[in-house]
Design a protein around this motif. Structure first.
Motif, PDB file in Angstrom:
ATOM      1  N   MET A 102       0.859  -1.180   0.000  1.00 49.38           N
ATOM      2  CA  MET A 102       0.000   0.000   0.000  1.00 49.38           C
ATOM      3  C   MET A 102       0.894   1.229   0.000  1.00 49.38           C
ATOM      4  SD  MET A 102      -2.875  -1.017   2.788  1.00 49.38           S
ATOM      5  CE  MET A 102      -3.742  -2.563   2.681  1.00 49.38           C
ATOM      6  N   VAL A 103       0.733   2.053  -1.031  1.00 52.06           N
ATOM      7  CA  VAL A 103       1.546   3.256  -1.196  1.00 52.06           C
ATOM      8  C   VAL A 103       0.647   4.457  -0.950  1.00 52.06           C
ATOM      9  CG1 VAL A 103       3.010   4.574  -2.764  1.00 52.06           C
ATOM     10  CG2 VAL A 103       2.978   2.057  -2.899  1.00 52.06           C
ATOM     11  N   PHE A 104       0.918   5.189   0.125  1.00 51.05           N
ATOM     12  CA  PHE A 104       0.136   6.370   0.488  1.00 51.05           C
ATOM     13  C   PHE A 104       0.864   7.590  -0.056  1.00 51.05           C
ATOM     14  CE2 PHE A 104      -0.759   3.057   3.518  1.00 51.05           C
ATOM     15  CZ  PHE A 104      -2.134   3.126   3.707  1.00 51.05           C
ATOM     16  N   ALA A 105       0.133   8.435  -0.783  1.00 49.08           N
ATOM     17  CA  ALA A 105       0.767   9.576  -1.451  1.00 49.08           C
ATOM     18  C   ALA A 105      -0.145  10.803  -1.414  1.00 49.08           C
ATOM     19  CB  ALA A 105       1.097   9.215  -2.904  1.00 49.08           C
ATOM     20  N   ARG A 106       0.431  11.907  -1.853  1.00 53.34           N
ATOM     21  CA  ARG A 106      -0.332  13.138  -2.043  1.00 53.34           C
ATOM     22  C   ARG A 106      -0.625  13.294  -3.534  1.00 53.34           C
ATOM     23  NH1 ARG A 106       3.619  15.616   1.811  1.00 53.34           N
ATOM     24  NH2 ARG A 106       4.566  16.545  -0.027  1.00 53.34           N
ATOM     25  N   LYS A 107      -1.532  14.211  -3.849  1.00 56.70           N
ATOM     26  CA  LYS A 107      -1.944  14.439  -5.243  1.00 56.70           C
ATOM     27  C   LYS A 107      -0.765  14.687  -6.170  1.00 56.70           C
ATOM     28  CE  LYS A 107      -6.574  16.145  -4.603  1.00 56.70           C
ATOM     29  NZ  LYS A 107      -7.558  17.182  -4.799  1.00 56.70           N
ATOM     30  N   ASP A 108       0.279  15.350  -5.661  1.00 55.19           N
ATOM     31  CA  ASP A 108       1.435  15.648  -6.504  1.00 55.19           C
ATOM     32  C   ASP A 108       2.345  14.436  -6.706  1.00 55.19           C
ATOM     33  OD1 ASP A 108       2.839  15.398  -4.101  1.00 55.19           O
ATOM     34  OD2 ASP A 108       3.664  17.417  -4.149  1.00 55.19           O
ATOM     35  N   GLY A 109       1.974  13.286  -6.125  1.00 58.21           N
ATOM     36  CA  GLY A 109       2.747  12.060  -6.305  1.00 58.21           C
ATOM     37  C   GLY A 109       3.773  11.796  -5.227  1.00 58.21           C
ATOM     38  N   THR A 110       3.950  12.712  -4.276  1.00 61.39           N
ATOM     39  CA  THR A 110       4.930  12.494  -3.209  1.00 61.39           C
ATOM     40  C   THR A 110       4.454  11.365  -2.299  1.00 61.39           C
ATOM     41  OG1 THR A 110       5.576  14.811  -3.243  1.00 61.39           O
ATOM     42  CG2 THR A 110       6.173  13.557  -1.279  1.00 61.39           C
ATOM     43  N   VAL A 111       5.288  10.348  -2.154  1.00 59.67           N
ATOM     44  CA  VAL A 111       4.965   9.201  -1.300  1.00 59.67           C
ATOM     45  C   VAL A 111       5.186   9.605   0.154  1.00 59.67           C
ATOM     46  CG1 VAL A 111       5.574   6.814  -0.724  1.00 59.67           C
ATOM     47  CG2 VAL A 111       5.579   7.568  -3.129  1.00 59.67           C
ATOM     48  N   VAL A 112       4.151   9.406   0.991  1.00 62.07           N
ATOM     49  CA  VAL A 112       4.266   9.765   2.406  1.00 62.07           C
ATOM     50  C   VAL A 112       4.416   8.541   3.296  1.00 62.07           C
ATOM     51  CG1 VAL A 112       3.067  11.972   2.127  1.00 62.07           C
ATOM     52  CG2 VAL A 112       1.754   9.911   2.730  1.00 62.07           C
ATOM     53  N   ASP A 113       4.065   7.348   2.790  1.00 57.56           N
ATOM     54  CA  ASP A 113       4.209   6.115   3.564  1.00 57.56           C
ATOM     55  C   ASP A 113       4.051   4.928   2.628  1.00 57.56           C
ATOM     56  OD1 ASP A 113       4.570   4.452   5.767  1.00 57.56           O
ATOM     57  OD2 ASP A 113       2.545   4.746   6.565  1.00 57.56           O
ATOM     58  N   VAL A 114       4.695   3.825   2.980  1.00 53.09           N
ATOM     59  CA  VAL A 114       4.563   2.585   2.222  1.00 53.09           C
ATOM     60  C   VAL A 114       4.420   1.445   3.224  1.00 53.09           C
ATOM     61  CG1 VAL A 114       5.628   0.992   0.570  1.00 53.09           C
ATOM     62  CG2 VAL A 114       6.037   3.456   0.364  1.00 53.09           C
ATOM     63  N   LEU A 115       3.375   0.655   3.075  1.00 51.98           N
ATOM     64  CA  LEU A 115       3.213  -0.557   3.868  1.00 51.98           C
ATOM     65  C   LEU A 115       3.439  -1.730   2.918  1.00 51.98           C
ATOM     66  CD1 LEU A 115       0.016   0.360   5.932  1.00 51.98           C
ATOM     67  CD2 LEU A 115       2.416   0.677   6.547  1.00 51.98           C
ATOM     68  N   ALA A 153       9.016   6.305   1.173  1.00 57.55           N
ATOM     69  CA  ALA A 153       8.565   7.643   1.568  1.00 57.55           C
ATOM     70  C   ALA A 153       9.563   8.670   1.051  1.00 57.55           C
ATOM     71  CB  ALA A 153       8.419   7.733   3.082  1.00 57.55           C
ATOM     72  N   GLY A 154       9.035   9.746   0.482  1.00 56.66           N
ATOM     73  CA  GLY A 154       9.867  10.817  -0.056  1.00 56.66           C
ATOM     74  C   GLY A 154      10.088  10.736  -1.555  1.00 56.66           C
ATOM     75  N   THR A 155       9.897   9.553  -2.166  1.00 58.56           N
ATOM     76  CA  THR A 155      10.027   9.456  -3.624  1.00 58.56           C
ATOM     77  C   THR A 155       8.729   9.958  -4.241  1.00 58.56           C
ATOM     78  OG1 THR A 155       9.261   7.140  -3.650  1.00 58.56           O
ATOM     79  CG2 THR A 155      11.652   7.511  -3.549  1.00 58.56           C
TER      80      THR A 155
END
Length: 165
Positions: A102-115, A153-155
């Motif tokens: 599960m890749v959690f991101a923002r609209k601009d595509g910045t990944v904020v968390d990965v499970l 996270a961060g990519t």
């Protein structure tokens, strides 16, 4: 028909056959122009450059259904969940039959968390898997794809033909 006319007709036939063969070989060898690619649907480009086709879940019904009751995902495919505002998101694996990233991101595509490798639910009540940061976009991939494709996270992910992304 004179012998000269027959030679001319044979030469024209040979020339036409050679031209046809050149066209066919050129197409197979990629020497000629490539046809325009067919219009592609929603996709995501991962940090590795790999492109995954996406199914979109936007309505409450689609979000609730997610990948339930599926046996697997096709190679290089996933599902994207679209939300209007960034909030902490929590997902569960009820009636899912395979592990997911599960890749959690923002609209601009910045990944904020990965499970990574979230397992299917074995028994009720199913556990929830929350994000560590607010997200308005969640991409689900077959387990292992995030790590294989450098998603941390961060990519950044690049969304193609995904509404609002």
């Amino acid at each position: 028909m004179t012998s000269r006319d027959r030679r001319s007709t044979r030469a024209e036939s040979r020339g036409s056959a050679l031209a046809l063969a050149a066209l066919l070989l050129g197409g197979c060898a990629g020497g000629g122009p490539s046809p325009a690619p067919a219009a592609a649907g929603p996709r995501v480009v991962l940090p590795s450059g790999a492109v995954f086709s996406l199914e979109i879940a936007r309505t409450p019904e689609q979000i609730a259904q997610g990948l339930m009751f599926r046996e697997s995902l096709a190679p290089s495919s996933g599902m994207v969940f679209l939300f209007d505002a960034p909030e902490p998101r929590s997902f569960w694996m009820k009636n899912c039959h395979f592990a997911l990233d599960m890749v959690f991101a923002r609209k601009d595509g910045t990944v904020v968390d990965v499970l990574e490798g979230v397992p299917p639910c074995e028994a009720d009540p199913c556990p929830s898997y929350p994000s560590r940061a607010p997200a308005d976009t969640v991409v689900e991939l077959t387990a292992g794809e995030a790590r294989r494709n450098g998603v941390v996270a961060g990519t950044r992910l690049r969304f193609l033909s995904v509404p609002g992304r």
